[in-house]
Motif scaffolding. Sequence first.
Motif, PDB file in Angstrom:
ATOM      1  N   PRO A 188      54.248  78.182  28.574  1.00 38.49           N
ATOM      2  CA  PRO A 188      53.373  77.046  28.253  1.00 38.49           C
ATOM      3  C   PRO A 188      51.959  77.488  27.873  1.00 38.49           C
ATOM      4  N   GLU A 189      51.416  78.485  28.624  1.00 37.97           N
ATOM      5  CA  GLU A 189      50.042  78.886  28.333  1.00 37.97           C
ATOM      6  C   GLU A 189      49.931  79.594  26.983  1.00 37.97           C
ATOM      7  N   ALA A 217      49.877  77.043  24.268  1.00 39.91           N
ATOM      8  CA  ALA A 217      48.535  76.480  24.165  1.00 39.91           C
ATOM      9  C   ALA A 217      47.621  77.438  23.414  1.00 39.91           C
ATOM     10  N   ARG A 218      47.765  78.719  23.717  1.00 40.54           N
ATOM     11  CA  ARG A 218      46.903  79.732  23.080  1.00 40.54           C
ATOM     12  C   ARG A 218      47.228  79.885  21.595  1.00 40.54           C
ATOM     13  N   VAL A 273      36.651  71.082  40.318  1.00 42.07           N
ATOM     14  CA  VAL A 273      36.532  71.948  39.139  1.00 42.07           C
ATOM     15  C   VAL A 273      35.867  71.132  38.037  1.00 42.07           C
ATOM     16  N   PHE A 289      36.181  74.205  33.560  1.00 38.15           N
ATOM     17  CA  PHE A 289      37.578  74.159  33.146  1.00 38.15           C
ATOM     18  C   PHE A 289      37.718  74.539  31.669  1.00 38.15           C
ATOM     19  N   GLU A 293      40.219  82.064  27.896  1.00 35.63           N
ATOM     20  CA  GLU A 293      41.600  82.548  28.013  1.00 35.63           C
ATOM     21  C   GLU A 293      42.268  82.586  26.631  1.00 35.63           C
ATOM     22  N   ILE A 294      42.008  81.533  25.859  1.00 36.08           N
ATOM     23  CA  ILE A 294      42.581  81.474  24.515  1.00 36.08           C
ATOM     24  C   ILE A 294      41.987  82.585  23.646  1.00 36.08           C
ATOM     25  N   PHE A 324      50.585  72.804  35.573  1.00 32.57           N
ATOM     26  CA  PHE A 324      51.041  72.653  34.191  1.00 32.57           C
ATOM     27  C   PHE A 324      49.893  72.202  33.291  1.00 32.57           C
ATOM     28  N   CYS A 350      46.779  72.916  33.613  1.00 36.57           N
ATOM     29  CA  CYS A 350      45.959  74.099  33.319  1.00 36.57           C
ATOM     30  C   CYS A 350      46.636  74.985  32.280  1.00 36.57           C
ATOM     31  N   LYS A 351      47.936  75.198  32.471  1.00 39.57           N
ATOM     32  CA  LYS A 351      48.661  76.064  31.541  1.00 39.57           C
ATOM     33  C   LYS A 351      48.618  75.495  30.136  1.00 39.57           C
ATOM     34  N   GLY A 371      45.936  76.634  28.227  1.00 41.23           N
ATOM     35  CA  GLY A 371      45.859  78.065  27.955  1.00 41.23           C
ATOM     36  C   GLY A 371      45.500  78.921  29.153  1.00 41.23           C
ATOM     37  N   ILE A 372      45.488  78.312  30.346  1.00 40.10           N
ATOM     38  CA  ILE A 372      45.099  79.042  31.555  1.00 40.10           C
ATOM     39  C   ILE A 372      46.361  79.439  32.312  1.00 40.10           C
ATOM     40  N   ASP A 373      46.529  80.724  32.612  1.00 38.73           N
ATOM     41  CA  ASP A 373      47.793  81.136  33.235  1.00 38.73           C
ATOM     42  C   ASP A 373      47.831  80.783  34.723  1.00 38.73           C
ATOM     43  N   ASN A 374      49.020  80.994  35.298  1.00 37.24           N
ATOM     44  CA  ASN A 374      49.282  80.564  36.666  1.00 37.24           C
ATOM     45  C   ASN A 374      48.245  81.066  37.679  1.00 37.24           C
ATOM     46  N   LYS A 419      45.214  82.352  37.287  1.00 36.30           N
ATOM     47  CA  LYS A 419      43.859  81.809  37.056  1.00 36.30           C
ATOM     48  C   LYS A 419      43.795  80.344  37.457  1.00 36.30           C
ATOM     49  N   LEU A 467      41.372  78.629  40.146  1.00 35.35           N
ATOM     50  CA  LEU A 467      40.497  77.526  39.730  1.00 35.35           C
ATOM     51  C   LEU A 467      40.670  76.328  40.666  1.00 35.35           C
TER      52      LEU A 467
END
Lengths: 250, 483
Positions: A72-73, A76-77, A93, A98, A105-106, B434, B436-437, B440-443, B445, B449
């Motif tokens: 999934p991440e 998104a990236r 947060v 956020f 991250e991207i 999910f 966050c993911k 684009g943020i992985d598990n 991280k 957060l």
Amino acid sequence: MLSIKNLHASIDGKEILKGINLEVKAGEIHAIMGPNGSGKSTLSAVLAGREEYEVTEGEIIFNGKNLLELSPEDRAREGVFLAFQYPIEIPGVSNVNFLKTAINEIRAYKGLAPMEAKDFLARLKEKQKLVELDGKLANRSVNEGFSGGEKKRNEIFQMAMLEPKLAILDETDSGLDIDALRIVAGGVNKLKSKDNATIVITHYQRLLDYIVPDVVHVLYNGKIVKTGPKELALELEEKGYDFIKEEVNA
Amino acid sequence: MANEILSEQINKDYEYGFVTDIEAENAPKGLSEDIIRFISTKKNEPEWMLDYRLKAYRYWLTLEEPHWAHVSYPKPDFQNIIYYSVPKPKKQLGSLDEVDPELLKTFEKLGISIEEQKRLSGVESRIAVDFVMDSVSVKTTFKETLAEKGIIFCSFGEAVQEHPDLVKKYMSSVVPYTDNFYAALNSAVFTDGSFCYIPKGVRCPMELSTYFRINSAGTGQFERTLIIADEDAYVSYLEGCTAPMRDENQLHAAVVEIVAHKNAEVKYSTVQNWYPGDKEGKGGIFNFVTKRGVCLEDNSKISWTQVETGSAVTWKYPSVILKGDNSVGEFYSVAVTNNYQQADTGTKMFHLGKNTRSTIISKGISAGFSNNSYRGLVRIAKGATNARNFSQCDSLLMGDKCGAHTFPYIEIKDKSGIVEHEATTSKIGEDQLFYCKQRGIDNEKAIGLIVNGYCKEVLNKLPMEFAVEAQKLLAVSLEGSVG
């Protein structure tokens, strides 16, 4: 940009998507409409990579990459953005933190250094204006204590910040009053470019008064049963979904 | 998925699990009056101190180990512990050159560079460090600088020698040896610890910090900390701790006493990172600690902030006795348990004076197969008019094999008292992860957060340097704990 071929997906052994075919090109806005339970939200969940759904057949190619092989991440990236039907609260947060984490991250995925603070702030300011988001909301915790309309607006704000290639708006119009609807739709329209595409998933035609789609698809019982120009949406509004059901079941 | 993540967690190393190869001088194993005399002699203590130890020991012999806490563990064999262990050579350390190079390496590994500290001594924002390894304090930095202001910051042993009047006056005044089983044990066998005294009207210009390290095998650590803020004084005190990875359980039973005089304020922060044991719950530190402060006079304030991530079993209730009118007690806590860790921690606020106020913010995080309990007492005594307490106890669960428990006790003897208690229990949701993911943020991280957001109110109370450390530690402690 996006090519879905014969997509079958199920949850807990129950098949929801039964052979979806869809082609979306850069610069286009597609609307996916359909009655409750037709599989609209399942489609967006599968595109985003929710693990509860099992893809049993078919493929999704996104800009030459097999989307189904990506986490999934990573999706998104690669530029897939989902505006959630029910945005999630993350207490403590801040939106800003956020988004900064997400952007960096991207960027890291693309081999880029973290964004300079001043560039980030500039983007923040610009995009806030775009969706008429109160500066205070940006500093508050992600969606915590937001009204329904604020949450939806925050989704579009995040979308604006992350600059995705493909945005999927899952029932973004639900629970919005007319002013919020106008602002959200305005945001989407302003973000439209020849390089990105949008899939608008909606139950009602109302949103499509503001976001004008290039193509309208009708999803029913896990399949796209009808595709047409923007006028199709009006026809649906007028006749209800029953005529589609009759057509399909005939 | 969950299993995969779990196994990842299993392979996660405890970063501070190294052993320093330093020759140590140990007392024989076991506990007896002879051992206590041995310790006292070694430390060259005056008669009154030995008497105190022996009284405590004799009292301890009459006590039963407590079992009311929501934890279970094999009873420590008190005759199988080394009560005195000193890194050799033991001599008065005047300059850095005299410090064992192995010891210096230990400092470096722990991120405490004494060289650096020395070098930066002309610069602002410094921390004075007292380093306690096994049973003795090995080095205190910045002592001279502090002395100019009349601040005493030294090892407990040194305080007994140099400032016996202060020690005699305050030691045991907040936590008497009769307080409980482990306080009695500590009073009998404690070997060192930290002592600080801030004189009237002095704001301590730097953070005072003690770093505790258990190194030798088979040893227990029993240190005492005594902090006194005289009238109008202020001090911020930090404490950190780590231990090597060993298969055996090691016992840490400390006593911390804080005294705040009129208008004085003491801020006590700790990041506790004792070795928690392996993924099957083998080894790890038993952390049975008594911490209490007294707001002795009017308008004084004591604030505890703790981040608890380590130890196999934790049993700890930093408390405040609000004796002076208008005094303030605060307790901010984050307790994390993972794998088979158990924590029973919280606070006690005793409202005795008028217009006294206390705040309790407790954030428990449980993961793996762990159990995490909050236990707290708010007592408003008769005559403590207009006392107020606000308590907030939140629990966060990760996965479905762990437990979170809350045991709040409230006793109000004065009608004018107002006590508020709020509690929530939540689960780190798949939905949050999910979300966050999808951005684009992985598990890993994402967990960092979410957890840091959840603990924000507490982390905000920590001094800057510590807060950063604590944030990282939280992320590491929970890495891979959610599938």
